[in-house]
Design an enzyme around this catalytic site. Structure first.
Site, PDB file in Angstrom:
ATOM      1  N   HIS A 147       0.837  -1.211   0.000  1.00 14.46           N
ATOM      2  CA  HIS A 147       0.000   0.000   0.000  1.00 14.46           C
ATOM      3  C   HIS A 147       0.869   1.257   0.000  1.00 14.46           C
ATOM      4  O   HIS A 147       2.060   1.202   0.303  1.00 14.46           O
ATOM      5  CB  HIS A 147      -0.911   0.029   1.232  1.00 14.46           C
ATOM      6  CG  HIS A 147      -2.066  -0.922   1.135  1.00 14.46           C
ATOM      7  ND1 HIS A 147      -1.963  -2.238   1.488  1.00 14.46           N
ATOM      8  CD2 HIS A 147      -3.343  -0.744   0.701  1.00 14.46           C
ATOM      9  CE1 HIS A 147      -3.132  -2.846   1.290  1.00 14.46           C
ATOM     10  NE2 HIS A 147      -3.988  -1.957   0.810  1.00 14.46           N
ATOM     11  N   LYS A 151      -0.405   4.783   4.641  1.00 15.84           N
ATOM     12  CA  LYS A 151      -1.345   3.880   5.309  1.00 15.84           C
ATOM     13  C   LYS A 151      -0.919   3.673   6.757  1.00 15.84           C
ATOM     14  O   LYS A 151       0.243   3.445   7.052  1.00 15.84           O
ATOM     15  CB  LYS A 151      -1.428   2.539   4.568  1.00 15.84           C
ATOM     16  CG  LYS A 151      -2.451   1.596   5.185  1.00 15.84           C
ATOM     17  CD  LYS A 151      -2.855   0.486   4.244  1.00 15.84           C
ATOM     18  CE  LYS A 151      -3.805  -0.513   4.898  1.00 15.84           C
ATOM     19  NZ  LYS A 151      -5.082   0.099   5.315  1.00 15.84           N
TER      20      LYS A 151
HETATM   21  N1  LIG Z   1     -12.603  -1.015   2.738  1.00 16.17           N
HETATM   22  C1  LIG Z   1     -11.996  -0.484   1.673  1.00 16.17           C
HETATM   23  O1  LIG Z   1     -12.277  -0.842   0.503  1.00 16.17           O
HETATM   24  C2  LIG Z   1     -10.984   0.583   1.896  1.00 16.17           C
HETATM   25  C3  LIG Z   1     -10.683   0.962   3.172  1.00 16.17           C
HETATM   26  N2  LIG Z   1      -9.823   1.993   3.403  1.00 16.17           N
HETATM   27  C4  LIG Z   1      -9.676   2.386   4.797  1.00 16.17           C
HETATM   28  O2  LIG Z   1     -10.337   3.634   4.967  1.00 16.17           O
HETATM   29  C5  LIG Z   1      -9.714   4.371   6.013  1.00 16.17           C
HETATM   30  C6  LIG Z   1      -9.358   5.768   5.510  1.00 16.17           C
HETATM   31  O3  LIG Z   1      -8.374   5.664   4.509  1.00 16.17           O
HETATM   32  P1  LIG Z   1      -7.827   6.963   3.769  1.00 16.17           P
HETATM   33  O4  LIG Z   1      -8.956   7.718   3.174  1.00 16.17           O
HETATM   34  O5  LIG Z   1      -6.713   6.530   2.894  1.00 16.17           O
HETATM   35  O6  LIG Z   1      -7.217   7.762   5.001  1.00 16.17           O
HETATM   36  P2  LIG Z   1      -6.996   9.350   5.142  1.00 16.17           P
HETATM   37  O7  LIG Z   1      -6.062   9.507   6.281  1.00 16.17           O
HETATM   38  O8  LIG Z   1      -6.677   9.958   3.829  1.00 16.17           O
HETATM   39  O9  LIG Z   1      -8.439   9.880   5.542  1.00 16.17           O
HETATM   40  C7  LIG Z   1      -9.075   9.516   6.687  1.00 16.17           C
HETATM   41  C8  LIG Z   1      -9.894  10.682   7.142  1.00 16.17           C
HETATM   42  O10 LIG Z   1     -10.627  10.246   8.257  1.00 16.17           O
HETATM   43  C9  LIG Z   1     -10.782  11.310   9.151  1.00 16.17           C
HETATM   44  N3  LIG Z   1     -10.313  10.885  10.480  1.00 16.17           N
HETATM   45  C10 LIG Z   1      -9.216  10.191  10.769  1.00 16.17           C
HETATM   46  N4  LIG Z   1      -9.104  10.024  12.090  1.00 16.17           N
HETATM   47  C11 LIG Z   1     -10.178  10.606  12.618  1.00 16.17           C
HETATM   48  C12 LIG Z   1     -10.644  10.777  13.937  1.00 16.17           C
HETATM   49  N5  LIG Z   1      -9.962  10.278  14.983  1.00 16.17           N
HETATM   50  N6  LIG Z   1     -11.789  11.450  14.132  1.00 16.17           N
HETATM   51  C13 LIG Z   1     -12.480  11.937  13.084  1.00 16.17           C
HETATM   52  N7  LIG Z   1     -12.074  11.805  11.809  1.00 16.17           N
HETATM   53  C14 LIG Z   1     -10.934  11.153  11.588  1.00 16.17           C
HETATM   54  C15 LIG Z   1      -9.969  12.454   8.638  1.00 16.17           C
HETATM   55  O11 LIG Z   1     -10.838  13.260   7.915  1.00 16.17           O
HETATM   56  P3  LIG Z   1     -11.325  14.667   8.433  1.00 16.17           P
HETATM   57  O12 LIG Z   1     -10.146  15.322   9.063  1.00 16.17           O
HETATM   58  O13 LIG Z   1     -11.816  15.251   7.162  1.00 16.17           O
HETATM   59  O14 LIG Z   1     -12.418  14.405   9.418  1.00 16.17           O
HETATM   60  C16 LIG Z   1      -9.064  11.851   7.625  1.00 16.17           C
HETATM   61  O15 LIG Z   1      -8.778  12.741   6.559  1.00 16.17           O
HETATM   62  C17 LIG Z   1      -8.517   3.529   6.453  1.00 16.17           C
HETATM   63  O16 LIG Z   1      -8.887   2.757   7.568  1.00 16.17           O
HETATM   64  C18 LIG Z   1      -8.270   2.615   5.250  1.00 16.17           C
HETATM   65  O17 LIG Z   1      -7.617   1.427   5.578  1.00 16.17           O
HETATM   66  C19 LIG Z   1      -9.212   2.654   2.399  1.00 16.17           C
HETATM   67  C20 LIG Z   1      -9.445   2.299   1.101  1.00 16.17           C
HETATM   68  C21 LIG Z   1     -10.368   1.246   0.739  1.00 16.17           C
HETATM   69  O1  LIG Z   2      -5.693   2.092   3.350  1.00 15.75           O
HETATM   70  C1  LIG Z   2      -5.903   1.770   2.156  1.00 15.75           C
HETATM   71  O2  LIG Z   2      -5.530   2.458   1.213  1.00 15.75           O
HETATM   72  C2  LIG Z   2      -6.638   0.518   1.900  1.00 15.75           C
HETATM   73  N1  LIG Z   2      -7.129  -0.114   2.931  1.00 15.75           N
HETATM   74  C3  LIG Z   2      -7.903  -1.295   2.914  1.00 15.75           C
HETATM   75  C4  LIG Z   2      -7.236  -2.369   3.731  1.00 15.75           C
HETATM   76  O3  LIG Z   2      -6.672  -2.069   4.791  1.00 15.75           O
HETATM   77  O4  LIG Z   2      -7.311  -3.542   3.333  1.00 15.75           O
HETATM   78  C5  LIG Z   2      -8.348  -1.708   1.543  1.00 15.75           C
HETATM   79  C6  LIG Z   2      -7.448  -1.330   0.415  1.00 15.75           C
HETATM   80  O5  LIG Z   2      -6.485  -2.304   0.230  1.00 15.75           O
HETATM   81  C7  LIG Z   2      -6.864   0.069   0.519  1.00 15.75           C
END
Ligand SMILES: NC(=O)C1=CN([C@@H]2O[C@H](COP(=O)(O)OP(=O)(O)OC[C@H]3O[C@@H](n4cnc5c(N)ncnc54)[C@H](OP(=O)(O)O)[C@@H]3O)[C@@H](O)[C@H]2O)C=CC1
Ligand SMILES: O=C(O)C1=N[C@H](C(=O)O)C[C@H](O)C1
Length: 253
Positions: A147, A151
Site C-alpha cells: 500500500h 497507510k
Molecule cells: N474497505 C476499503 O475498501 C478501503 C478501506 N480503506 C480504509 O479507509 C480508512 C481511511 O483511509 P484513507 O482515506 O486513505 O485515510 P486518510 O487519512 O486519507 O483519511 C481519513 C480521514 O478520516 C478522518 N479521520 C481520521 N481520524 C479521525 C478521527 N480520529 N476522528 C475523526 N475523523 C478522523 C480524517 O478526515 P477529516 O479530518 O476530514 O475528518 C481523515 O482525513 C482507512 O482505515 C483505510 O484502511 C481505504 C481504502 C479502501
Molecule cells: O488504506 C488503504 O488504502 C486501503 N485499505 C484497505 C485495507 O486495509 O485492506 C483496503 C485497500 O487495500 C486500501
C-alpha cells in the site's frame, strides 16, 4: 428511489473518492459531508464540522452514512447513526476486537455493513483462495500486501480478512509477520508481509507453494475509485434493509 447519503472523513483520500463517485451517479445524492477541518469544498460539496455530526443527522435524515476514517471515529459515527436510526456503511480498517464489538452493537439498532475491501476483484480473490487452499493441502502459504506510504494500519484489513478465510478452510494457523535472522519456516505457518511505498492504491498476493509448483493469486487496485464505487453500491443496497450486520458479499449476490 434516490438514496440520501452522509459522508464522513470528507477531506481524506477515500472521503474525496466517495464524493467524486457519488457526483457521477443519479441513484444517490449527498445530503452532507463532514470533516474535523471543515470549511473547504470537496468535489463541489460543502464540508461541515464533524463536531456537528449528530445535529446534521437530525436535520438531513440521510438513508445511509458512508465512512472511511479511523477506528475510533468509525465507532463514534456508527453509534451516532444507531441513535438517529441511520444505516452505516464502513470500510475503515484497523479496528480492534472491541471496536468490532461496538460496531456490532450499533447493528442491533440500524443496518451496518462493514467490508475491509469494497472491490469486486478482492471478493473474487477470496473465493479463489477458499477453493485453492484445501485443493493444495500442505502447500506453504505466504501473503503479501502493498500500500501507499501513508497507510496507518498493518497488515491491511483485507490481509486480515484473507487470513481469516484461510483459517476458516484449513483450521487456525500461526501467522509469522516478516522474518529475520535464524527463522526457518515451520509447517503450517502463514507468512504475512506488509510493504509501504509511493501511492500504491492496494495490492494483495496469496502465494501457495509445494510439490514442485507454485500458485500465485494477485489482486491490484488500479485506483481508489474502485473502492468508492463498491461502497456506494453497498450504500444503495443497504438503504432499505432492517437493522443487522451485513457483508459486501451479500451486495454482490
Ligand atoms: N474497505 C476499503 O475498501 C478501503 C478501506 N480503506 C480504509 O479507509 C480508512 C481511511 O483511509 P484513507 O482515506 O486513505 O485515510 P486518510 O487519512 O486519507 O483519511 C481519513 C480521514 O478520516 C478522518 N479521520 C481520521 N481520524 C479521525 C478521527 N480520529 N476522528 C475523526 N475523523 C478522523 C480524517 O478526515 P477529516 O479530518 O476530514 O475528518 C481523515 O482525513 C482507512 O482505515 C483505510 O484502511 C481505504 C481504502 C479502501
Ligand atoms: O488504506 C488503504 O488504502 C486501503 N485499505 C484497505 C485495507 O486495509 O485492506 C483496503 C485497500 O487495500 C486500501
Amino acid at each position: 428511489m434516490t438514496v440520501s447519503l452522509g459522508v464522513t472523513g470528507a477531506t481524506g483520500r477515500m472521503g474525496g473518492e466517495v464524493l467524486a463517485a457519488a457526483a457521477d451517479r443519479d441513484d444517490l445524492a449527498v445530503a452532507f459531508a463532514v470533516s474535523r477541518s471543515p470549511g473547504d469544498e470537496v468535489e463541489g460539496v460543502a464540508v461541515e464540522d464533524a463536531a456537528d455530526f449528530a445535529d446534521l443527522l437530525a436535520s438531513h435524515d440521510p438513508d445511509v452514512v458512508v465512512d472511511f476514517t479511523g477506528p475510533g471515529s468509525c465507532i463514534e459515527y456508527a453509534s451516532a447513526c444507531a441513535e438517529a436510526g441511520v444505516g452505516f456503511v464502513t470500510g475503515t480498517t484497523g479496528l480492534s476486537e472491541g471496536g468490532f464489538d461496538a460496531l456490532r452493537e450499533s447493528a442491533s439498532e440500524v443496518p451496518v455493513l462493514y467490508a475491509s475491501n469494497f472491490s469486486r476483484g478482492i471478493a473474487a480473490l477470496r473465493r479463489a483462495v477458499r477453493e485453492a487452499v484445501p485443493a493444495l493441502d500442505g502447500y506453504d502459504i505466504e501473503l503479501t500486501e502493498t500500500h501507499h506510504n501513508a497507510k496507518r494500519d498493518a497488515p491491511s484489513g483485507t490481509a486480515l480478512t484473507i487470513l481469516d478465510d484461510i483459517d476458516d478452510v484449513r483450521g487456525e494457523s500461526e501467522r509469522v509477520h516478516g522474518r529475520e535472522g535464524e527463522a526457518p519456516r515451520s509447517e503450517g505457518e502463514v507468512g504475512v508481509h506488509a510493504r509501504r511505498a509511493g501511492d500504491i492504491a492496494g495490492e494483495h498476493e496469496v502465494l501457495l507453494a509445494g510439490n514442485h509448483e507454485s500458485l500465485s493469486l494477485t489482486h491490484r487496485a488500479g485506483s481508489r475509485g474502485v473502492f468508492a464505487a463498491g461502497a456506494l453500491d453497498a450504500a444503495t443496497w443497504l438503504a432499505d434493509r432492517d437493522a443487522g450486520w451485513y457483508d459486501f458479499t451479500e451486495v454482490l449476490e
